[in-house]
Design a protein around this motif. Structure first.
Motif, PDB file in Angstrom:
ATOM      1  N   LEU A  62       0.826  -1.205   0.000  1.00  0.00           N
ATOM      2  CA  LEU A  62       0.000   0.000   0.000  1.00  0.00           C
ATOM      3  C   LEU A  62       0.862   1.259   0.000  1.00  0.00           C
ATOM      4  CD1 LEU A  62      -2.711  -1.184   2.526  1.00  0.00           C
ATOM      5  CD2 LEU A  62      -2.998  -0.851   0.062  1.00  0.00           C
ATOM      6  N   GLN A  63       1.946   1.238   0.756  1.00  0.00           N
ATOM      7  CA  GLN A  63       2.830   2.401   0.787  1.00  0.00           C
ATOM      8  C   GLN A  63       3.428   2.657  -0.589  1.00  0.00           C
ATOM      9  OE1 GLN A  63       5.773   2.580   3.930  1.00  0.00           O
ATOM     10  NE2 GLN A  63       7.140   3.753   2.629  1.00  0.00           N
ATOM     11  N   PHE A  64       3.900   1.613  -1.249  1.00  0.00           N
ATOM     12  CA  PHE A  64       4.512   1.826  -2.557  1.00  0.00           C
ATOM     13  C   PHE A  64       3.473   2.078  -3.643  1.00  0.00           C
ATOM     14  CE2 PHE A  64       8.110  -0.267  -0.383  1.00  0.00           C
ATOM     15  CZ  PHE A  64       8.967   0.814  -0.453  1.00  0.00           C
ATOM     16  N   GLY A  65       2.228   1.674  -3.390  1.00  0.00           N
ATOM     17  CA  GLY A  65       1.154   2.079  -4.296  1.00  0.00           C
ATOM     18  C   GLY A  65       0.988   3.586  -4.279  1.00  0.00           C
ATOM     19  N   LEU A  66       1.137   4.180  -3.094  1.00  0.00           N
ATOM     20  CA  LEU A  66       1.081   5.642  -2.987  1.00  0.00           C
ATOM     21  C   LEU A  66       2.347   6.290  -3.542  1.00  0.00           C
ATOM     22  CD1 LEU A  66      -0.567   6.214   0.507  1.00  0.00           C
ATOM     23  CD2 LEU A  66      -1.622   6.362  -1.750  1.00  0.00           C
ATOM     24  N   ALA A  67       3.479   5.622  -3.428  1.00  0.00           N
ATOM     25  CA  ALA A  67       4.721   6.184  -3.978  1.00  0.00           C
ATOM     26  C   ALA A  67       4.638   6.286  -5.497  1.00  0.00           C
ATOM     27  CB  ALA A  67       5.918   5.321  -3.566  1.00  0.00           C
ATOM     28  N   GLY A  68       3.864   5.406  -6.112  1.00  0.00           N
ATOM     29  CA  GLY A  68       3.684   5.460  -7.560  1.00  0.00           C
ATOM     30  C   GLY A  68       2.962   6.700  -8.039  1.00  0.00           C
ATOM     31  N   LEU A  69       2.382   7.432  -7.101  1.00  0.00           N
ATOM     32  CA  LEU A  69       1.673   8.656  -7.467  1.00  0.00           C
ATOM     33  C   LEU A  69       2.615   9.719  -8.015  1.00  0.00           C
ATOM     34  CD1 LEU A  69      -0.713   9.018  -4.422  1.00  0.00           C
ATOM     35  CD2 LEU A  69      -1.163   7.970  -6.627  1.00  0.00           C
ATOM     36  N   ILE A  70       3.877   9.631  -7.642  1.00  0.00           N
ATOM     37  CA  ILE A  70       4.827  10.653  -8.086  1.00  0.00           C
ATOM     38  C   ILE A  70       4.870  10.702  -9.605  1.00  0.00           C
ATOM     39  CG2 ILE A  70       7.263  11.317  -8.121  1.00  0.00           C
ATOM     40  CD1 ILE A  70       7.456  10.129  -5.273  1.00  0.00           C
ATOM     41  N   SER A  71       5.067   9.548 -10.233  1.00  0.00           N
ATOM     42  CA  SER A  71       5.139   9.551 -11.700  1.00  0.00           C
ATOM     43  C   SER A  71       3.779   9.835 -12.322  1.00  0.00           C
ATOM     44  CB  SER A  71       5.701   8.226 -12.210  1.00  0.00           C
ATOM     45  OG  SER A  71       4.904   7.159 -11.768  1.00  0.00           O
ATOM     46  N   ALA A  72       2.714   9.333 -11.695  1.00  0.00           N
ATOM     47  CA  ALA A  72       1.386   9.540 -12.267  1.00  0.00           C
ATOM     48  C   ALA A  72       0.958  11.003 -12.186  1.00  0.00           C
ATOM     49  CB  ALA A  72       0.379   8.651 -11.541  1.00  0.00           C
ATOM     50  N   ALA A  73       1.192  11.641 -11.048  1.00  0.00           N
ATOM     51  CA  ALA A  73       0.796  13.046 -10.895  1.00  0.00           C
ATOM     52  C   ALA A  73       1.678  13.970 -11.715  1.00  0.00           C
ATOM     53  CB  ALA A  73       0.838  13.440  -9.425  1.00  0.00           C
ATOM     54  N   THR A  74       2.905  13.547 -11.969  1.00  0.00           N
ATOM     55  CA  THR A  74       3.818  14.362 -12.764  1.00  0.00           C
ATOM     56  C   THR A  74       3.289  14.569 -14.182  1.00  0.00           C
ATOM     57  OG1 THR A  74       5.694  13.597 -11.464  1.00  0.00           O
ATOM     58  CG2 THR A  74       6.198  14.528 -13.609  1.00  0.00           C
ATOM     59  N   VAL A  75       2.511  13.626 -14.683  1.00  0.00           N
ATOM     60  CA  VAL A  75       1.973  13.742 -16.043  1.00  0.00           C
ATOM     61  C   VAL A  75       1.132  15.013 -16.178  1.00  0.00           C
ATOM     62  CG1 VAL A  75       0.433  12.673 -17.724  1.00  0.00           C
ATOM     63  CG2 VAL A  75       2.064  11.275 -16.473  1.00  0.00           C
ATOM     64  N   LEU A  76       0.256  15.272 -15.217  1.00  0.00           N
ATOM     65  CA  LEU A  76      -0.567  16.482 -15.276  1.00  0.00           C
ATOM     66  C   LEU A  76       0.289  17.738 -15.216  1.00  0.00           C
ATOM     67  CD1 LEU A  76      -3.665  15.601 -13.078  1.00  0.00           C
ATOM     68  CD2 LEU A  76      -3.695  16.345 -15.446  1.00  0.00           C
ATOM     69  N   VAL A  77       1.312  17.730 -14.380  1.00  0.00           N
ATOM     70  CA  VAL A  77       2.193  18.895 -14.268  1.00  0.00           C
ATOM     71  C   VAL A  77       2.945  19.112 -15.581  1.00  0.00           C
ATOM     72  CG1 VAL A  77       4.224  19.822 -13.076  1.00  0.00           C
ATOM     73  CG2 VAL A  77       2.410  18.720 -11.772  1.00  0.00           C
ATOM     74  N   MET A  78       3.462  18.034 -16.153  1.00  0.00           N
ATOM     75  CA  MET A  78       4.201  18.154 -17.419  1.00  0.00           C
ATOM     76  C   MET A  78       3.273  18.620 -18.554  1.00  0.00           C
ATOM     77  SD  MET A  78       7.257  17.561 -16.613  1.00  0.00           S
ATOM     78  CE  MET A  78       8.068  17.359 -18.161  1.00  0.00           C
ATOM     79  N   GLU A  79       2.047  18.128 -18.575  1.00  0.00           N
ATOM     80  CA  GLU A  79       1.097  18.579 -19.593  1.00  0.00           C
ATOM     81  C   GLU A  79       0.786  20.065 -19.425  1.00  0.00           C
ATOM     82  OE1 GLU A  79      -2.338  16.071 -19.362  1.00  0.00           O
ATOM     83  OE2 GLU A  79      -1.416  14.497 -20.567  1.00  0.00           O
ATOM     84  N   ARG A  80       0.688  20.507 -18.182  1.00  0.00           N
ATOM     85  CA  ARG A  80       0.430  21.919 -17.921  1.00  0.00           C
ATOM     86  C   ARG A  80       1.621  22.766 -18.375  1.00  0.00           C
ATOM     87  NH1 ARG A  80       0.142  21.896 -12.572  1.00  0.00           N
ATOM     88  NH2 ARG A  80      -1.918  20.965 -12.568  1.00  0.00           N
ATOM     89  N   LYS A  81       2.834  22.319 -18.048  1.00  0.00           N
ATOM     90  CA  LYS A  81       4.033  23.078 -18.393  1.00  0.00           C
ATOM     91  C   LYS A  81       4.292  23.108 -19.907  1.00  0.00           C
ATOM     92  CE  LYS A  81       7.734  22.809 -15.856  1.00  0.00           C
ATOM     93  NZ  LYS A  81       8.867  22.270 -15.079  1.00  0.00           N
TER      94      LYS A  81
END
Length: 189
Positions: free
Chosen positions: A5-24
């Motif tokens: 479960l902890q590393f499932g949440l750690a995977g959010l880093i790459s997933a959330a980065t997609v929205l930031v990169m699309e915005r940038k």
């Protein structure tokens, strides 16, 4: 279970980065000029995150069952329900982080801080049954405590599908809350 479960949440880093990169890069702004609604854009990202997290859970659950003899498959439908509920929560949290963060550094910070806090309070590091009653009460305000309860009902307590409905329901409620907040936040960017 806790590390999964902890590393499932750690995977959010790459997933959330997609929205930031699309915005940038400006691709998100171009996408927002189409007839596609903002909710549909977020749902698309949500489904991609769900797929990524679910594959990760499937690999970890199968590895644990086959090589470590953890009894996930003693109640396969209950395990599937819990994996899906945990996936929905993690993906919704990832969407929320992606809509809040302005750059990659914030994505990392906004992902790691909840991961550590939720893991510590939710019983991923030390089972809540070994803590005080007040710590257990506080811990159950976190979604990871409910995820731990659901998975522990299956693998430690030998229970079946009926034992995971409440934990899965709480996780889905947290997922809906995170997605609603993300949609609200995304609307005003």
């Amino acid at each position: 279970v806790g590390m999964m479960l902890q590393f499932g949440l750690a995977g959010l880093i790459s997933a959330a980065t997609v929205l930031v990169m699309e915005r940038k890069s400006g691709s998100l702004q171009r996408l927002l000029t189409t007839a596609t609604s903002r909710v549909d854009i977020l749902l698309g990202h949500f489904l991609a995150m769900c797929l990524m997290i679910l594959i990760q859970f499937a690999i970890l659950i199968t590895f644990s069952q086959v090589l470590l003899d953890v009894a996930y498959f003693s109640a396969p439908l209950a395990t599937l329900v819990m994996a899906l509920a945990a996936t929905f929560f993690a993906a919704s949290l990832g969407i929320l982080i992606g809509t809040i963060a302005k750059n990659e550094e914030q994505v990392v910070m906004f992902s790691l801080i909840p991961m550590f806090i939720l893991s510590g309070l939710g019983g991923a590091w030390v089972p809540l049954e070994f803590t005080s009653e007040s710590f257990q009460t506080i811990g159950h305000f976190t979604p990871l405590a409910w995820a731990m309860d659901g998975f522990q009902n299956i693998i430690s307590r030998g229970m079946g599908l009926e034992s995971v409905w409440l934990p899965a329901g709480v996780l889905i409620a947290y997922a809906v809350l995170c997605f609603v907040l993300a949609t609200w936040r995304f609307r005003y960017e």
